[in-house]
Enzyme design. Structure first.
Site, PDB file in Angstrom:
ATOM      1  N   ASP A 209      19.490 -15.214  18.237  1.00 14.86           N
ATOM      2  CA  ASP A 209      19.669 -16.697  18.253  1.00 14.86           C
ATOM      3  C   ASP A 209      21.333 -17.040  17.493  1.00 14.86           C
ATOM      4  O   ASP A 209      21.162 -17.915  16.634  1.00 14.86           O
ATOM      5  CB  ASP A 209      18.622 -17.428  17.286  1.00 14.86           C
ATOM      6  CG  ASP A 209      18.542 -18.814  17.306  1.00 14.86           C
ATOM      7  OD1 ASP A 209      19.105 -19.467  18.292  1.00 14.86           O
ATOM      8  OD2 ASP A 209      18.111 -19.655  16.317  1.00 14.86           O
TER       9      ASP A 209
ATOM     10  N   GLU B 190      20.780 -13.715  23.195  1.00 13.11           N
ATOM     11  CA  GLU B 190      21.230 -15.357  22.856  1.00 13.11           C
ATOM     12  C   GLU B 190      22.374 -15.176  21.945  1.00 13.11           C
ATOM     13  O   GLU B 190      22.185 -15.606  20.736  1.00 13.11           O
ATOM     14  CB  GLU B 190      20.172 -16.203  22.296  1.00 13.11           C
ATOM     15  CG  GLU B 190      20.192 -17.537  22.492  1.00 13.11           C
ATOM     16  CD  GLU B 190      18.963 -18.273  22.005  1.00 13.11           C
ATOM     17  OE1 GLU B 190      19.000 -19.785  22.202  1.00 13.11           O
ATOM     18  OE2 GLU B 190      17.845 -17.607  21.990  1.00 13.11           O
TER      19      GLU B 190
ATOM     20  N   TYR C 208      18.056 -11.689  28.933  1.00 14.15           N
ATOM     21  CA  TYR C 208      17.716 -12.875  28.440  1.00 14.15           C
ATOM     22  C   TYR C 208      17.419 -13.919  29.619  1.00 14.15           C
ATOM     23  O   TYR C 208      18.168 -14.329  30.229  1.00 14.15           O
ATOM     24  CB  TYR C 208      18.979 -13.421  27.668  1.00 14.15           C
ATOM     25  CG  TYR C 208      18.692 -14.789  26.991  1.00 14.15           C
ATOM     26  CD1 TYR C 208      17.264 -15.217  26.426  1.00 14.15           C
ATOM     27  CD2 TYR C 208      19.643 -15.599  26.709  1.00 14.15           C
ATOM     28  CE1 TYR C 208      17.016 -16.306  25.870  1.00 14.15           C
ATOM     29  CE2 TYR C 208      19.312 -16.963  26.205  1.00 14.15           C
ATOM     30  CZ  TYR C 208      18.036 -17.286  25.728  1.00 14.15           C
ATOM     31  OH  TYR C 208      17.909 -18.373  25.296  1.00 14.15           O
TER      32      TYR C 208
ATOM     33  N   ASP D  43      14.466 -10.952  25.653  1.00 12.38           N
ATOM     34  CA  ASP D  43      13.822 -12.001  25.721  1.00 12.38           C
ATOM     35  C   ASP D  43      13.255 -12.471  27.089  1.00 12.38           C
ATOM     36  O   ASP D  43      14.267 -12.942  27.834  1.00 12.38           O
ATOM     37  CB  ASP D  43      14.283 -13.112  25.070  1.00 12.38           C
ATOM     38  CG  ASP D  43      13.728 -14.534  24.739  1.00 12.38           C
ATOM     39  OD1 ASP D  43      12.511 -14.508  25.493  1.00 12.38           O
ATOM     40  OD2 ASP D  43      14.295 -15.141  24.166  1.00 12.38           O
TER      41      ASP D  43
ATOM     42  N   ASN E 121      11.115 -14.674  28.037  1.00  7.48           N
ATOM     43  CA  ASN E 121      10.471 -16.185  28.166  1.00  7.48           C
ATOM     44  C   ASN E 121       9.510 -16.282  28.953  1.00  7.48           C
ATOM     45  O   ASN E 121       9.301 -17.302  29.676  1.00  7.48           O
ATOM     46  CB  ASN E 121      11.883 -16.860  28.636  1.00  7.48           C
ATOM     47  CG  ASN E 121      12.405 -17.715  27.603  1.00  7.48           C
ATOM     48  OD1 ASN E 121      11.949 -18.171  26.801  1.00  7.48           O
ATOM     49  ND2 ASN E 121      13.938 -17.611  27.660  1.00  7.48           N
TER      50      ASN E 121
ATOM     51  N   ASP F 120       9.228 -11.320  23.791  1.00  4.71           N
ATOM     52  CA  ASP F 120       9.944 -10.414  23.903  1.00  4.71           C
ATOM     53  C   ASP F 120       9.322  -9.053  24.427  1.00  4.71           C
ATOM     54  O   ASP F 120       8.164  -8.769  23.901  1.00  4.71           O
ATOM     55  CB  ASP F 120      10.717 -10.016  22.544  1.00  4.71           C
ATOM     56  CG  ASP F 120      11.421 -11.481  22.186  1.00  4.71           C
ATOM     57  OD1 ASP F 120      12.810 -11.451  22.421  1.00  4.71           O
ATOM     58  OD2 ASP F 120      10.687 -12.222  21.581  1.00  4.71           O
TER      59      ASP F 120
ATOM     60  N   ASP G   4      14.762 -16.640  14.975  1.00  2.00           N
ATOM     61  CA  ASP G   4      13.536 -17.287  15.352  1.00  2.00           C
ATOM     62  C   ASP G   4      12.623 -16.366  15.956  1.00  2.00           C
ATOM     63  O   ASP G   4      11.497 -16.336  16.406  1.00  2.00           O
ATOM     64  CB  ASP G   4      13.562 -18.688  16.027  1.00  2.00           C
ATOM     65  CG  ASP G   4      14.501 -18.635  17.347  1.00  2.00           C
ATOM     66  OD1 ASP G   4      14.912 -17.534  17.590  1.00  2.00           O
ATOM     67  OD2 ASP G   4      14.665 -19.662  17.852  1.00  2.00           O
ATOM     68  N   HIS G   5      13.167 -15.088  16.267  1.00  2.00           N
ATOM     69  CA  HIS G   5      12.585 -13.893  16.996  1.00  2.00           C
ATOM     70  C   HIS G   5      12.577 -12.836  15.930  1.00  2.00           C
ATOM     71  O   HIS G   5      13.309 -12.787  15.248  1.00  2.00           O
ATOM     72  CB  HIS G   5      13.117 -13.623  18.370  1.00  2.00           C
ATOM     73  CG  HIS G   5      13.017 -14.478  19.456  1.00  2.00           C
ATOM     74  ND1 HIS G   5      12.479 -14.273  20.650  1.00  2.00           N
ATOM     75  CD2 HIS G   5      13.752 -15.839  19.387  1.00  2.00           C
ATOM     76  CE1 HIS G   5      12.526 -15.315  21.482  1.00  2.00           C
ATOM     77  NE2 HIS G   5      13.531 -16.136  20.778  1.00  2.00           N
TER      78      HIS G   5
END
Length: 291
Positions: free
Chosen positions: A44, A70, A145, A184, A186, A256, A281-282
């Site tokens: 992030d 990210e 990602y 990630d 998603n 993830d 945040d991960h």
């Protein structure tokens, strides 16, 4: 990812028990000790992650390959502290065309890869700096990602095209040698992979379309390494919105993954979720393979 893109995930939903990471399995069921450790983390924002102490965990974990998502910066803007990471001298960075501060992935390795490629070979999908692939003697490592379907699912159709193209890309690699995909992705594949599935059925990351797309990937010869080892373990999440104290209350999503070629099953020692590690945040995840 930006929490504002996941409005349905915020709020004061019922908390979940904390996830307790079990002791690491360093050998396969057949008794082979791990020889390769991979780590992955959606940071992030690379510069913010460095300020929050992310590098300390990397040095403690000491992976052979580190995949970051990210990053929000291109190669020339990578902080010098990252460039100087001990044990990971071979570094490869992808970033979007003309969009600083968006997307971006990095792959850092202890040993020099045989080859490195960027993107998946399709112009529509290679403008956002989302994939780096490193070829090693025993396998390909793919750092990815995957695009978010966005607020109001405005990019869902694009995401479906991406998923199909990405599956084709992975199948091409898998025909040559085994693949370890990490990053990630998603998507929360099953209801067990997020705290509150019912109100999120049309939220980005938990639509039928995204979940089915991931299922097709698995059916084509790949394993979700964590669920293969821990099929019924609940409350194992890797993402929590910054809003509403979600992380403290473990109201999260498992977005993830380490997805591996099915023929690597016998080499799989463990797939870890480092949920107590802060800095984004991960949380990071780690894979142990005996190759």
């Amino acid at each position: 990812m930006c929490p504002s893109r996941r409005p349905a995930k915020a709020g004061r939903e019922e908390a979940g028990p904390p996830y307790e990471d079990p002791p690491t399995r360093e050998v396969t069921p057949g008794g082979q000790r791990f020889t390769l450790k991979l780590a992955s983390w959606n940071v992030d924002g690379l510069r913010a992650w460095v300020r929050k102490g992310g590098l300390q965990w990397v040095q403690e974990e000491a992976p052979d390959v580190l995949c970051l998502q990210e990053t929000k910066c291109g190669g020339p803007a990578v902080p010098p502290e990252v460039r100087a990471l001990p044990g990971l001298p071979h570094q490869f960075w992808a970033s979007p065309e003309g969009r600083p501060g968006y997307s971006g992935v990095g792959l850092l390795a202890r040993h020099e890869p045989l080859s490195v490629t960027y993107g998946i070979g399709e112009e529509e999908h290679d403008r956002e700096g989302r994939v780096v692939t490193a070829e090693f003697p025993a396998l390909y490592v793919v750092a990815a990602y995957v695009p978010n379907s966005g607020r109001g699912l405005v990019r869902l159709e694009y995401r479906r095209r991406w998923d199909a193209a990405f599956r084709s890309y992975l199948a091409t690699l898998d025909a040559r040698k085994p693949v370890a995909l990490c990053g990630d992705l998603n998507v929360a594949h099953a209801e067990i992979d997020l705290r509150h599935p019912r109100p999120n059925r049309r939220s980005a990351g938990f639509t039928v379309e995204e979940r089915e797309g991931f299922g097709i990937l698995l059916e084509s010869g790949f394993l979700d390494s964590f669920r293969h080892l821990y099929p019924d373990v609940p409350y194992a999440y890797t993402f929590w919105t910054y809003l509403g104290g979600a992380r403290q209350r473990n109201v999260g999503w498992r977005l993830d993954y380490f997805v591996i070629s099915r023929r690597l099953e016998a080499a799989l020692c463990d797939s870890k979720i480092r949920s107590r590690v802060m800095g984004s945040d991960h949380c990071p995840i780690t894979l142990y393979l005996a190759l």
